[in-house]
Design a protein around this motif. Structure first.
Motif, short mmCIF file in Angstrom:
data_model
loop_
_atom_site.label_atom_id
_atom_site.label_comp_id
_atom_site.label_asym_id
_atom_site.label_seq_id
_atom_site.Cartn_x
_atom_site.Cartn_y
_atom_site.Cartn_z
N SER A 271 2.08 9.32 -6.95
CA SER A 271 2.76 9.93 -5.76
C SER A 271 1.46 10.78 -5.53
N GLU A 272 0.68 11.54 -6.23
CA GLU A 272 -0.37 12.30 -5.67
C GLU A 272 -1.57 11.37 -4.81
N GLU A 273 -1.84 10.20 -5.41
CA GLU A 273 -2.89 9.34 -4.93
C GLU A 273 -2.26 8.74 -3.47
N ILE A 274 -1.13 8.49 -3.18
CA ILE A 274 -0.86 8.01 -1.72
C ILE A 274 -0.09 9.36 -0.94
N GLU A 275 -0.19 10.45 -1.66
CA GLU A 275 0.21 11.98 -0.85
C GLU A 275 1.74 11.65 -0.41
N VAL B 145 20.30 9.34 -7.05
CA VAL B 145 19.42 8.27 -6.79
C VAL B 145 18.10 8.62 -7.47
N HIS B 146 17.50 7.73 -8.38
CA HIS B 146 16.28 7.79 -9.00
C HIS B 146 15.64 6.73 -8.42
N VAL B 147 14.07 7.41 -8.01
CA VAL B 147 13.28 6.41 -7.37
C VAL B 147 12.04 6.51 -8.35
N ALA B 148 11.34 5.47 -8.85
CA ALA B 148 10.30 5.42 -9.78
C ALA B 148 9.04 4.94 -8.96
N LEU B 149 8.00 5.48 -8.71
CA LEU B 149 6.89 5.17 -8.14
C LEU B 149 5.68 5.04 -9.04
N THR B 150 5.27 3.72 -9.06
CA THR B 150 4.18 3.23 -10.05
C THR B 150 3.08 2.23 -9.30
N GLY B 151 2.01 2.23 -10.03
CA GLY B 151 1.07 1.20 -9.76
C GLY B 151 1.38 0.17 -10.61
N MET B 152 0.97 -1.03 -9.95
CA MET B 152 1.28 -2.53 -10.61
C MET B 152 0.54 -2.61 -11.93
N GLU B 153 -0.53 -1.90 -12.05
CA GLU B 153 -1.33 -2.20 -13.13
C GLU B 153 -0.65 -1.40 -14.53
N LYS B 154 0.49 -0.89 -14.45
CA LYS B 154 1.36 -0.24 -15.63
C LYS B 154 2.06 -1.35 -16.45
N VAL B 155 2.03 -2.46 -15.93
CA VAL B 155 2.87 -3.51 -16.52
C VAL B 155 2.31 -3.98 -17.72
N ILE B 156 2.88 -4.07 -18.74
CA ILE B 156 2.46 -4.57 -20.14
C ILE B 156 3.52 -5.78 -20.49
N PRO B 157 3.38 -6.71 -21.53
CA PRO B 157 4.12 -7.74 -21.96
C PRO B 157 5.39 -7.38 -22.74
N CYS B 158 5.39 -6.65 -23.61
CA CYS B 158 6.65 -6.55 -24.56
C CYS B 158 6.69 -5.10 -25.42
N LEU B 159 7.83 -5.06 -25.87
CA LEU B 159 7.98 -3.72 -26.69
C LEU B 159 6.91 -3.51 -27.61
N ASP C 48 0.74 -1.21 0.04
CA ASP C 48 0.03 -0.01 0.11
C ASP C 48 0.91 1.19 -0.19
N GLY C 49 0.19 2.39 -0.01
CA GLY C 49 0.99 3.59 -0.07
C GLY C 49 1.93 3.85 1.24
N ALA C 50 1.41 3.51 2.35
CA ALA C 50 2.20 3.61 3.50
C ALA C 50 3.39 2.97 3.73
N GLU C 51 3.47 1.82 2.91
CA GLU C 51 4.79 1.00 2.87
C GLU C 51 5.68 1.64 1.82
N ALA C 52 5.03 2.25 0.59
CA ALA C 52 5.66 2.83 -0.30
C ALA C 52 6.52 3.92 0.44
N ILE C 53 5.58 4.88 0.96
CA ILE C 53 6.34 5.96 1.64
C ILE C 53 7.48 5.75 2.61
N ALA C 54 7.01 4.74 3.35
CA ALA C 54 8.26 4.34 4.44
C ALA C 54 9.36 3.92 3.98
N TYR C 55 9.56 3.23 2.83
CA TYR C 55 10.57 2.88 1.85
C TYR C 55 11.32 4.26 1.30
N ILE C 56 10.58 5.09 0.93
CA ILE C 56 11.11 6.15 0.22
C ILE C 56 12.07 7.43 1.36
#
Length: 243
Positions: free
Chosen positions: A63-67, A180-194, A35-43
């Motif tokens: 990042s807006e959604e999890i504030e 350091v680069h951190v990319a923050l994204t939802g898991m629904e963004k995954v697609i199979p191939c190029l 969830d967002g709380a775990e993502a924020i804690a990691y960052i």
């Protein structure tokens, strides 16, 4: 696109695992946040470990959604939004008005007054002048940022590639200038191939802004490699499930 997304939904866990394994093999670090709380804690933990004091952010709806901004600021981090619209909204202490044009409700006169009050740039009349003033201020922030945070439009499982679609070059600055680069994204963004990515890249700008293609399509597959001059020393990918 619909048929691809249906297929992705049926195979999502497998696709996310394939993507994570591929990008980790290139030196990236991946967190599957429940969830967002775990993502924020990691960052926040990462920023503390790296001694980060300043953060340059490119527009990220996740990042807006999890504030994420307020907890970072509460932890003492100097956080700046670098998309022009998001920068205006941050100075105004508001939330985005629209997912593509977050400051579309602001007149140029209101932005001129805001810039005079917040960044001490006065008597701006034309939009081009305001964009130039913001660019000047933000260039300093890119160069001093310890951490860059971006979203992601797509995660390509086949290659372990993160795709960012933008009409401003700030996305590339956030992914390449800070150490350091951190990319923050939802898991629904995954697609199979190029090959699938090519289909989405034809649809996305047409559906969003009416363009045939956006100004910048950036593909990121990990931190910089030995011998490369540009890119972060570390690349962290935070994939949020959030139920």
């Amino acid at each position: 696109v619909r048929s691809i997304k249906v297929r992705c939904g049926e195979q999502q866990d497998d696709l996310v695992d394939r993507f994570a394994a591929k990008v980790e093999s290139r030196g990236a670090k991946v967190l599957m946040a429940k969830d967002g709380a775990e993502a924020i804690a990691y960052i926040l933990k990462l920023a503390a470990e790296k001694g980060a004091k300043s953060v340059a952010k490119s527009k990220s709806l996740t990042s807006e959604e999890i504030e994420v901004n307020h907890p970072m600021e509460d932890a003492g981090l100097d956080v700046v939004e670098t998309d022009l619209g998001e920068y205006i909204i941050q100075l105004a202490e508001e939330t985005p008005f629209h997912i593509i044009a977050p400051a579309i409700h602001k007149s140029k006169e209101e932005v001129s007054e805001l810039f005079a009050k917040k960044i001490d740039v006065h008597n701006l009349v034309e939009i081009e002048e305001m964009a130039r003033a913001a660019r000047t201020k933000l260039r300093e922030r890119f160069l001093e940022a310890d951490m860059g945070i971006t979203g992601a439009n797509f995660l390509v499982a086949e290659t372990g590639t993160l795709a960012i679609v933008s009409n401003e070059v700030n996305g590339r600055m956030c992914t390449s200038v800070p150490r350091v680069h951190v990319a923050l994204t939802g898991m629904e963004k995954v697609i199979p191939c190029l090959e699938d990515l090519a289909v989405f890249l034809r649809l996305l700008p047409r559906a969003a802004t009416g363009q045939r293609i956006t100004s910048y399509v950036s593909l990121v597959s990990g931190p910089k490699r030995p011998g490369e001059e540009d890119g972060p020393e570390e690349f962290h990918l935070v994939i949020v499930d959030n139920g």
